[in-house]
Design a protein around this motif. Structure first.
Motif, PDB file in Angstrom:
ATOM      1  N   PHE A   5       0.822  -1.256  -0.094  1.00 41.76           N
ATOM      2  CA  PHE A   5      -0.068   0.024  -0.051  1.00 41.76           C
ATOM      3  C   PHE A   5       0.901   1.446  -0.092  1.00 41.76           C
ATOM      4  O   PHE A   5       1.822   1.523   0.909  1.00 41.76           O
ATOM      5  N   CYS A   6       0.534   2.383  -0.909  1.00 39.52           N
ATOM      6  CA  CYS A   6       1.176   3.535  -0.842  1.00 39.52           C
ATOM      7  C   CYS A   6       0.567   4.224  -0.076  1.00 39.52           C
ATOM      8  O   CYS A   6      -0.631   4.682  -0.379  1.00 39.52           O
ATOM      9  N   SER A   7       0.991   5.149   1.021  1.00 41.32           N
ATOM     10  CA  SER A   7       0.423   5.958   1.827  1.00 41.32           C
ATOM     11  C   SER A   7       0.623   7.426   1.478  1.00 41.32           C
ATOM     12  O   SER A   7       1.750   7.772   0.957  1.00 41.32           O
ATOM     13  N   VAL A   8      -0.440   8.214   1.513  1.00 46.05           N
ATOM     14  CA  VAL A   8      -0.415   9.559   0.868  1.00 46.05           C
ATOM     15  C   VAL A   8      -1.009  10.477   1.880  1.00 46.05           C
ATOM     16  O   VAL A   8      -1.982  10.198   2.364  1.00 46.05           O
ATOM     17  N   LEU A   9      -0.229  11.383   2.454  1.00 43.88           N
ATOM     18  CA  LEU A   9      -0.823  12.278   3.555  1.00 43.88           C
ATOM     19  C   LEU A   9      -0.735  13.564   3.287  1.00 43.88           C
ATOM     20  O   LEU A   9       0.192  14.473   2.805  1.00 43.88           O
ATOM     21  N   THR A  10      -2.024  14.346   2.814  1.00 41.85           N
ATOM     22  CA  THR A  10      -2.195  15.608   2.774  1.00 41.85           C
ATOM     23  C   THR A  10      -2.238  16.374   3.992  1.00 41.85           C
ATOM     24  O   THR A  10      -2.408  16.177   4.961  1.00 41.85           O
ATOM     25  N   LYS A  11      -1.723  17.551   3.942  1.00 42.63           N
ATOM     26  CA  LYS A  11      -1.407  18.422   5.086  1.00 42.63           C
ATOM     27  C   LYS A  11      -2.040  20.163   4.996  1.00 42.63           C
ATOM     28  O   LYS A  11      -1.975  20.648   5.841  1.00 42.63           O
TER      29      LYS A  11
END
Length: 773
Positions: free
Chosen positions: A574-580
């Motif tokens: 799984f590729c994790s993407v964190l928007t901030k």
């Protein structure tokens, strides 16, 4: 006119002696304070002395009120008499605000520079300027040459202008907070050639023909001007805000002659222009003072006692921020409020109608009451479109998205309003295009966790996937959560969503094997807390990668039921993407909801603001439960609260309002709220009324929430947020948590609490004062 001409105008003898001079200076020159003079003493006292002389010799002139001016009415120009212009302004909502409290123009502040993005803070920009300067030093430039090169840099010039504007805005806010309930107009950036425009309106000539003594000083801008009424007296304060030069690479910058001289020059010109506008205002009713402001400098040891009385410095501002009486004292305004007289209001009306009435082009589009919401809406829309095109991620995350055609499974997290759903759809579409490039037929299944068929988010997905549905090789199904489970004959494990999803993908693998097409499963609004708790985390490690041919794109709701982080599934799969970056609502809504959310559910994201819209402060009305004869006390209070909110959004004609409410409210309350959906043509406000949960993941210009507390509902507001909480006899823990969190936000100045005990008409005026301030 040159500087000598301006000074000659100050000393003009055309005005006759006045019996009562009310010019406020440090002290009269003949009564200078004891102690040594500073190096700026002569320049300051010269400006003040000439203004004193002008006021001493001034006498109000008679003007021709029946003479005509060109006025702007919508897109066209008309010809009105001066009296008609004043009379028409007296009927405007803007005059009512000025008359009842302080009104600030421009009424919305935007970042004007096109060089910087809204997510770039001043701290970010300052660091960039330091780096630019250091790069030039590293290239072998001397400090003098590097600084000269920076002065020519387009980005640095924009940075300087932005810093100067931000300083003016901050001083404006501090002053505005000090005078709620006092009739006054506060102008930032008063451009004389916009107030009296000759090129488009020919009004400089027209005003002069009516008897106004307007100087020809060209394009003159005053940073701040306050016109305030106490009794029959008009208090005028001209303030020039000056920075030292905005050199981030030079921490030793100190005050020097150039900004001081520039401030005095602008004060002189602003004084001359304003006296021209006030030609017919009796001198005995004018109390005027000129001040300079140096917001980044401590000036007590720089200026002598005489001069420092007319200077606002960094230390003054720090004290003035939370102490209105200090503001009044520094500005030389009596702290005993005197009720305005009719004669005083007439004088204030004349001045305001000339500065921001129909003959003036000053801040057009940013001064009428509806302008505020319209400008905010346009700016937010612009920001959202820009950010939606390239959501702000770090380089590693961008490289991950670039590989969306190669990677199969994505987990997207981040705070509300940071573009998780937009990224989710972008990744889904990129996966579809990759499948099409390989000649594969693709089925896209889109849902939202626990979404029912009437959820707004599902309609949004339908609209956003129209382009995919036009492809022959692509089938798109937007389904309610239960419909997806029923279609695949999967039974939900309410305590273990990872297991439920594994069952879903197992059934999809069977379809893939049978039908031969690739399948993309897109689920929005997944709840982190719907997984088992293990070692103080919500354990999602049991979420397994599905069989070949199945891809997953999941976005998680940022509000877990407990303050615990997620233990994510295996990063190999799984590729994790964190928007901030939060960019889809105003800064005040972001700060308020972040504060409340942190105290109620515990935020685990390090969010940043990515908009330059400050917006209005969110408002909270708590309806306490008390007994009355018919047992309908809360319904009566709710009716008052809703009427107050209706009045506050009455001018927002181009914006949407949604009323969100808890699904477990008494039916009588729900019926009462449903009346707010009655269309305007039938006498209702025409709001959209929804269960709060049905609006998860969506957004609206104005949100009115009614219930016991729902942080997801609060974050749905883009521009205005009104929270109405109802007190129950037996409070649940979560209800208590929400009330405590809202009270803490009030204490921090992030939320305005309003009572419903007062008369509704008086309460509306109170609310308008708060919104204005």
């Amino acid at each position: 006119m040159n500087e000598e001409g301006d000074r000659e105008n100050l000393n003009t003898k055309e005005r006759h002696t006045c019996r009562n001079t009310r010019f406020k200076s440090c002290d009269s020159i003949s009564n200078q304070a004891h102690g040594s003079s500073c190096e700026y003493h002569e320049a300051f006292m010269s400006t003040i002395a000439q203004a004193e002389e002008f006021m001493h010799n001034r006498e109000a002139a008679t003007i021709n009120a029946t003479g005509t001016l060109t006025v702007k009415v919508g897109p066209r120009n008309e010809v009105w008499t001066l009296q008609e212009m004043t009379d028409n302004f007296s009927k405007t909502e803007e005059w009512k605000r000025i008359r009842d409290s302080i009104y600030t123009v421009p009424n919305v502040e935007l970042r004007s520079s096109k060089v910087f993005e809204p997510y770039e803070s001043l701290e970010d920009l300052e660091q960039n300027m330091r780096c630019k300067y250091q790069d030039k030093i590293n290239q072998g430039m001397t400090p003098h040459d590097a600084e000269a090169a920076m002065q020519k840099d387009k980005e640095y010039k924009s940075f300087e202008a932005l810093q100067a504007k931000q300083s003016e805005i901050e001083v404006t806010r501090i002053i505005a907070k000090a005078f709620p309930g006092i009739p006054s107009l506060l102008l930032r950036s008063l451009e004389s050639n916009r107030v009296v425009n000759e090129s488009k309106m020919k009004n400089h000539s027209a005003f002069s023909a009516l008897g106004f003594n307007l100087p020809n000083i060209g394009q003159q801008e005053s940073d701040l001007m306050l016109v305030l009424l106490l009794g029959s007296n008009i208090f005028v304060r001209l303030i020039e805000v000056k920075r030292l030069g905005s050199k981030p690479w030079d921490s030793q910058s100190c005050l020097h002659q150039k900004p001081v001289n520039k401030a005095l020059e602008q004060l002189e010109k602003g004084f001359i222009f304003l006296m021209g506008i006030m030609t017919d205002i009796p001198t005995e009713n004018i109390d005027i003072k000129m001040l300079t402001c140096f917001p980044e400098t401590s000036c007590k040891d720089v200026f002598c006692k005489d001069i420092f009385q007319n200077v606002i410095d960094k230390d003054n501002l720090a004290t003035m921020t939370d102490h209105p009486l200090v503001v009044m004292t520094k500005l030389g305004i009596p702290n005993t409020v005197t009720q305005p007289t009719k004669a005083g209001l007439d004088l204030l009306l004349k001045i305001c109608s000339r500065l921001v009435g129909r003959a003036s082009l000053l801040h057009c589009g940013y001064r009428d009451l509806p302008d505020r919401m319209d400008q905010q809406k346009q700016r937010l829309s612009h920001t959202m479109k820009k950010m939606d095109r390239f959501i702000m991620l770090d380089k590693q995350q961008m490289s991950i998205l670039d590989k969306a055609g190669e990677k199969k499974h994505f987990i997207i997290e981040g705070p509300s309003g940071s573009g998780k759903t937009i990224i989710q759809l972008a990744v889904t579409k990129k996966m579809v295009n990759d499948s099409l490039s390989r000649g594969m037929k693709t089925c896209v299944l889109i849902t939202a966790f626990h979404a029912e068929k009437d959820y707004e988010l599902l309609s949004f997905f339908e609209e956003q996937t129209k382009d995919l549905k036009s492809e022959d090789q692509v089938e798109v199904k937007v389904l309610a959560w239960d419909m997806l489970l029923d279609m695949l004959d999967v039974k939900e494990d309410a305590d273990n969503t990872p297991t439920t999803i594994n069952d879903i993908t197992a059934k999809l693998a069977q379809l893939h094997e049978k039908e031969g097409y690739e399948i993309i499963l897109t689920i929005d609004e997944l709840s982190v807390s719907s997984a088992p708790i293990d070692s103080e985390t919500f354990n999602w490690t049991s979420l397994s990668p599905p069989a070949e041919g199945i891809s997953m794109v999941f976005a998680f709701n940022p509000f877990p039921m407990k303050n615990l982080p997620m233990n994510p599934p295996n990063s190999k799969h799984f590729c994790s993407v964190l928007t901030k970056f939060r960019y889809r609502n105003t800064i005040k809504i972001q700060k308020c909801t972040a504060c409340v959310g942190h105290d109620v559910v515990g935020f685990i994201y390090n969010e940043r603001y990515a908009t330059d819209i400050e917006g209005d402060m969110p408002m909270w009305i708590h309806l306490y439960s008390t007994e009355d004869e018919d047992g309908k006390d809360q319904e009566k209070k709710l009716s008052i609260a809703l009427n107050n909110v209706k009045e506050l959004v009455r001018h927002d004609t181009k914006t949407q309002v949604v009323l969100l409410h808890d699904s477990n409210l008494p039916q009588s309350i729900k019926d009462q709220l449903q009346k707010m959906a009655v269309t305007k043509s039938k006498g209702g406000p025409g709001w959209k009324v929804k269960h709060a949960e049905q609006f998860d993941g969506c957004e609206c210009d104005t949100v009115v929430y009614v219930g016991n507390g729902y942080i997801e509902g609060f974050t749905r507001a883009r521009q205005k947020l009104f929270i109405i909480t109802l007190e129950n006899d037996g409070k649940r823990d979560m209800e208590i948590n929400y009330q405590n969190a809202l009270e803490k936000a009030v204490q921090k100045g992030l939320l305005q609490q309003i009572s419903t005990d007062a008369d509704p008409s008086a309460k509306i005026k109170e609310l308008q004062v708060l919104v204005t301030a």
